[in-house]
Write a protein that holds these residues in place. Structure first.
Motif, PDB file in Angstrom:
ATOM      1  N   PRO A  16     -21.274 -15.889   2.976  1.00 21.11           N
ATOM      2  CA  PRO A  16     -21.260 -14.586   3.659  1.00 21.11           C
ATOM      3  C   PRO A  16     -22.516 -13.784   3.338  1.00 21.11           C
ATOM      4  O   PRO A  16     -23.093 -13.908   2.261  1.00 21.11           O
ATOM      5  CB  PRO A  16     -20.017 -13.897   3.114  1.00 21.11           C
ATOM      6  CG  PRO A  16     -19.619 -14.646   1.915  1.00 21.11           C
ATOM      7  CD  PRO A  16     -20.232 -16.001   1.978  1.00 21.11           C
ATOM      8  N   LYS A  17     -22.941 -12.984   4.298  1.00 23.66           N
ATOM      9  CA  LYS A  17     -24.147 -12.161   4.153  1.00 23.66           C
ATOM     10  C   LYS A  17     -23.723 -10.720   3.901  1.00 23.66           C
ATOM     11  O   LYS A  17     -22.986 -10.129   4.680  1.00 23.66           O
ATOM     12  CB  LYS A  17     -24.983 -12.263   5.433  1.00 23.66           C
ATOM     13  CG  LYS A  17     -26.128 -11.314   5.519  1.00 23.66           C
ATOM     14  CD  LYS A  17     -27.300 -11.805   4.728  1.00 23.66           C
ATOM     15  CE  LYS A  17     -28.480 -10.882   5.031  1.00 23.66           C
ATOM     16  NZ  LYS A  17     -29.506 -10.954   4.114  1.00 23.66           N
ATOM     17  N   ALA A  18     -24.190 -10.169   2.804  1.00 21.65           N
ATOM     18  CA  ALA A  18     -23.900  -8.776   2.457  1.00 21.65           C
ATOM     19  C   ALA A  18     -25.011  -7.892   3.007  1.00 21.65           C
ATOM     20  O   ALA A  18     -26.187  -8.199   2.868  1.00 21.65           O
ATOM     21  CB  ALA A  18     -23.804  -8.623   0.948  1.00 21.65           C
ATOM     22  N   ILE A  19     -24.616  -6.788   3.625  1.00 20.95           N
ATOM     23  CA  ILE A  19     -25.565  -5.833   4.191  1.00 20.95           C
ATOM     24  C   ILE A  19     -25.418  -4.532   3.412  1.00 20.95           C
ATOM     25  O   ILE A  19     -24.314  -4.008   3.270  1.00 20.95           O
ATOM     26  CB  ILE A  19     -25.304  -5.616   5.690  1.00 20.95           C
ATOM     27  CG1 ILE A  19     -25.418  -6.953   6.409  1.00 20.95           C
ATOM     28  CG2 ILE A  19     -26.281  -4.606   6.252  1.00 20.95           C
ATOM     29  CD1 ILE A  19     -24.904  -6.931   7.802  1.00 20.95           C
ATOM     30  N   TYR A  20     -26.549  -4.028   2.928  1.00 24.28           N
ATOM     31  CA  TYR A  20     -26.560  -2.856   2.066  1.00 24.28           C
ATOM     32  C   TYR A  20     -27.253  -1.677   2.752  1.00 24.28           C
ATOM     33  O   TYR A  20     -27.942  -1.849   3.744  1.00 24.28           O
ATOM     34  CB  TYR A  20     -27.307  -3.168   0.761  1.00 24.28           C
ATOM     35  CG  TYR A  20     -26.668  -4.252  -0.047  1.00 24.28           C
ATOM     36  CD1 TYR A  20     -25.688  -3.956  -0.974  1.00 24.28           C
ATOM     37  CD2 TYR A  20     -27.027  -5.577   0.111  1.00 24.28           C
ATOM     38  CE1 TYR A  20     -25.084  -4.949  -1.727  1.00 24.28           C
ATOM     39  CE2 TYR A  20     -26.444  -6.581  -0.634  1.00 24.28           C
ATOM     40  CZ  TYR A  20     -25.469  -6.253  -1.547  1.00 24.28           C
ATOM     41  OH  TYR A  20     -24.877  -7.240  -2.285  1.00 24.28           O
ATOM     42  N   TYR A  21     -27.063  -0.490   2.160  1.00 24.23           N
ATOM     43  CA  TYR A  21     -27.811   0.678   2.599  1.00 24.23           C
ATOM     44  C   TYR A  21     -29.261   0.545   2.166  1.00 24.23           C
ATOM     45  O   TYR A  21     -29.562  -0.039   1.128  1.00 24.23           O
ATOM     46  CB  TYR A  21     -27.245   1.968   1.986  1.00 24.23           C
ATOM     47  CG  TYR A  21     -26.004   2.479   2.662  1.00 24.23           C
ATOM     48  CD1 TYR A  21     -26.015   2.841   3.997  1.00 24.23           C
ATOM     49  CD2 TYR A  21     -24.826   2.618   1.949  1.00 24.23           C
ATOM     50  CE1 TYR A  21     -24.876   3.320   4.608  1.00 24.23           C
ATOM     51  CE2 TYR A  21     -23.686   3.103   2.553  1.00 24.23           C
ATOM     52  CZ  TYR A  21     -23.716   3.454   3.886  1.00 24.23           C
ATOM     53  OH  TYR A  21     -22.596   3.928   4.482  1.00 24.23           O
ATOM     54  N   SER A  22     -30.151   1.131   2.930  1.00 23.38           N
ATOM     55  CA  SER A  22     -31.566   1.176   2.594  1.00 23.38           C
ATOM     56  C   SER A  22     -31.827   2.417   1.742  1.00 23.38           C
ATOM     57  O   SER A  22     -31.583   3.544   2.183  1.00 23.38           O
ATOM     58  CB  SER A  22     -32.408   1.236   3.871  1.00 23.38           C
ATOM     59  OG  SER A  22     -33.729   1.570   3.576  1.00 23.38           O
ATOM     60  N   ARG A  23     -32.335   2.210   0.546  1.00 24.56           N
ATOM     61  CA  ARG A  23     -32.629   3.325  -0.355  1.00 24.56           C
ATOM     62  C   ARG A  23     -33.651   4.266   0.279  1.00 24.56           C
ATOM     63  O   ARG A  23     -33.511   5.480   0.220  1.00 24.56           O
ATOM     64  CB  ARG A  23     -33.156   2.793  -1.671  1.00 24.56           C
ATOM     65  CG  ARG A  23     -33.584   3.860  -2.651  1.00 24.56           C
ATOM     66  CD  ARG A  23     -34.159   3.243  -3.873  1.00 24.56           C
ATOM     67  NE  ARG A  23     -33.292   2.138  -4.266  1.00 24.56           N
ATOM     68  CZ  ARG A  23     -32.881   1.906  -5.484  1.00 24.56           C
ATOM     69  NH1 ARG A  23     -33.267   2.665  -6.452  1.00 24.56           N
ATOM     70  NH2 ARG A  23     -32.097   0.901  -5.764  1.00 24.56           N
ATOM     71  N   THR A  24     -34.669   3.698   0.911  1.00 20.00           N
ATOM     72  CA  THR A  24     -35.720   4.505   1.523  1.00 20.00           C
ATOM     73  C   THR A  24     -35.164   5.399   2.620  1.00 20.00           C
ATOM     74  O   THR A  24     -35.475   6.590   2.684  1.00 20.00           O
ATOM     75  CB  THR A  24     -36.821   3.585   2.091  1.00 20.00           C
ATOM     76  OG1 THR A  24     -37.265   2.711   1.069  1.00 20.00           O
ATOM     77  CG2 THR A  24     -37.974   4.391   2.639  1.00 20.00           C
ATOM     78  N   ARG A  25     -34.333   4.838   3.484  1.00 21.99           N
ATOM     79  CA  ARG A  25     -33.763   5.632   4.579  1.00 21.99           C
ATOM     80  C   ARG A  25     -32.853   6.738   4.053  1.00 21.99           C
ATOM     81  O   ARG A  25     -32.836   7.848   4.591  1.00 21.99           O
ATOM     82  CB  ARG A  25     -32.992   4.738   5.540  1.00 21.99           C
ATOM     83  CG  ARG A  25     -33.891   3.859   6.357  1.00 21.99           C
ATOM     84  CD  ARG A  25     -33.111   3.031   7.336  1.00 21.99           C
ATOM     85  NE  ARG A  25     -33.988   2.129   8.054  1.00 21.99           N
ATOM     86  CZ  ARG A  25     -33.589   1.305   8.985  1.00 21.99           C
ATOM     87  NH1 ARG A  25     -32.313   1.256   9.318  1.00 21.99           N
ATOM     88  NH2 ARG A  25     -34.449   0.524   9.587  1.00 21.99           N
ATOM     89  N   MET A 119     -27.640   8.807  16.587  1.00 20.79           N
ATOM     90  CA  MET A 119     -26.528   8.110  15.948  1.00 20.79           C
ATOM     91  C   MET A 119     -26.713   6.602  16.064  1.00 20.79           C
ATOM     92  O   MET A 119     -27.152   6.096  17.092  1.00 20.79           O
ATOM     93  CB  MET A 119     -25.215   8.507  16.624  1.00 20.79           C
ATOM     94  CG  MET A 119     -24.012   7.825  16.052  1.00 20.79           C
ATOM     95  SD  MET A 119     -22.440   8.315  16.781  1.00 20.79           S
ATOM     96  CE  MET A 119     -22.679   7.960  18.499  1.00 20.79           C
ATOM     97  N   LYS A 120     -26.366   5.911  14.990  1.00 20.35           N
ATOM     98  CA  LYS A 120     -26.274   4.452  14.986  1.00 20.35           C
ATOM     99  C   LYS A 120     -24.872   4.116  14.528  1.00 20.35           C
ATOM    100  O   LYS A 120     -24.394   4.654  13.531  1.00 20.35           O
ATOM    101  CB  LYS A 120     -27.306   3.840  14.045  1.00 20.35           C
ATOM    102  CG  LYS A 120     -28.729   4.001  14.522  1.00 20.35           C
ATOM    103  CD  LYS A 120     -29.675   3.317  13.579  1.00 20.35           C
ATOM    104  CE  LYS A 120     -31.096   3.525  14.013  1.00 20.35           C
ATOM    105  NZ  LYS A 120     -32.038   2.888  13.094  1.00 20.35           N
ATOM    106  N   LEU A 121     -24.232   3.221  15.258  1.00 16.30           N
ATOM    107  CA  LEU A 121     -22.820   2.972  15.036  1.00 16.30           C
ATOM    108  C   LEU A 121     -22.491   1.525  15.357  1.00 16.30           C
ATOM    109  O   LEU A 121     -22.949   0.992  16.369  1.00 16.30           O
ATOM    110  CB  LEU A 121     -22.023   3.908  15.949  1.00 16.30           C
ATOM    111  CG  LEU A 121     -20.529   3.872  15.946  1.00 16.30           C
ATOM    112  CD1 LEU A 121     -20.001   4.642  14.753  1.00 16.30           C
ATOM    113  CD2 LEU A 121     -20.017   4.524  17.219  1.00 16.30           C
ATOM    114  N   VAL A 138     -23.921   3.494  10.801  1.00 17.23           N
ATOM    115  CA  VAL A 138     -24.841   2.596  10.108  1.00 17.23           C
ATOM    116  C   VAL A 138     -26.290   3.072  10.197  1.00 17.23           C
ATOM    117  O   VAL A 138     -27.210   2.270  10.252  1.00 17.23           O
ATOM    118  CB  VAL A 138     -24.714   1.150  10.648  1.00 17.23           C
ATOM    119  CG1 VAL A 138     -23.373   0.550  10.294  1.00 17.23           C
ATOM    120  CG2 VAL A 138     -24.947   1.099  12.141  1.00 17.23           C
ATOM    121  N   SER A 139     -26.497   4.367  10.181  1.00 18.50           N
ATOM    122  CA  SER A 139     -27.851   4.908  10.323  1.00 18.50           C
ATOM    123  C   SER A 139     -28.778   4.480   9.204  1.00 18.50           C
ATOM    124  O   SER A 139     -29.977   4.361   9.398  1.00 18.50           O
ATOM    125  CB  SER A 139     -27.799   6.437  10.370  1.00 18.50           C
ATOM    126  OG  SER A 139     -27.063   6.854  11.485  1.00 18.50           O
TER     127      SER A 139
END
Length: 165
Positions: A16-25, A119-121, A138-139
């Motif tokens: 499985p692929k884990a998707i994380y928040y971007s620290r920079t964003r 918005m990103k969703l 998911v912005s």
């Protein structure tokens, strides 16, 4: 018709692929919203004698403060995946797993107004009784819509026959 996959691609689909928040964003969002809080807070302070202007600036200040905290809160859990996409489906942060066979529609919305992102969703419609519709903002994800949809395509095509209905 089966899509050809190299052994390396097949091996990647197994995990499985884990998707994380971007620290920079998240940091950029926090800076922008803190500036908005300061600007609209000062505007509210200057218009404290005019009730209508004070109310408007106060509401906008509260909205900007809410958005600031929405950017700061995930900074404490950058090591926790937001989405987990695998052969069995998509797992959301609240633990809900939606299998590929149960999905009617999997959409990545990206709304903008004159080039300004609004918005990103991610929205998943299911055939299940609960949840019928699952949404996640998911912005600040560390991937864009093309990467998300390509990842979903690669995992949904690698679906095991035992989970298909």
């Amino acid at each position: 018709m089966e899509v050809y996959r190299s052994p390396k691609a097949k091996k990647q689909v197994e995990q499985p692929k884990a998707i994380y928040y971007s620290r920079t964003r998240l940091i950029i969002g926090a800076v922008i919203w803190s500036l908005a809080v300061a600007f609209f807070g000062a505007l509210a302070w200057r218009s404290r004698t005019e009730t209508g202007a004070l109310a408007f600036a106060g509401v906008v200040t509260l909205g900007a403060a809410w958005m600031f905290f929405s950017c700061v809160r995930p900074l404490g859990s950058l090591d926790t995946p937001v989405l987990l996409i695998g052969r069995d489906g998509i797992r959301f942060p609240d633990g809900v797993l939606i299998a590929w066979a149960d999905m009617e529609e999997n959409v990545y919305f990206h709304q903008s107004y004159m080039g300004i992102p609004i918005m990103k969703l991610v929205q998943v419609k299911t055939t299940l009784k609960k949840p019928r519709l699952k949404k996640l903002r998911v912005s600040a994800l560390a991937m864009n819509s093309d990467e998300y949809l390509a990842l979903c395509d690669s995992y949904s095509q690698g679906e095991s026959p035992s989970s298909a209905r």
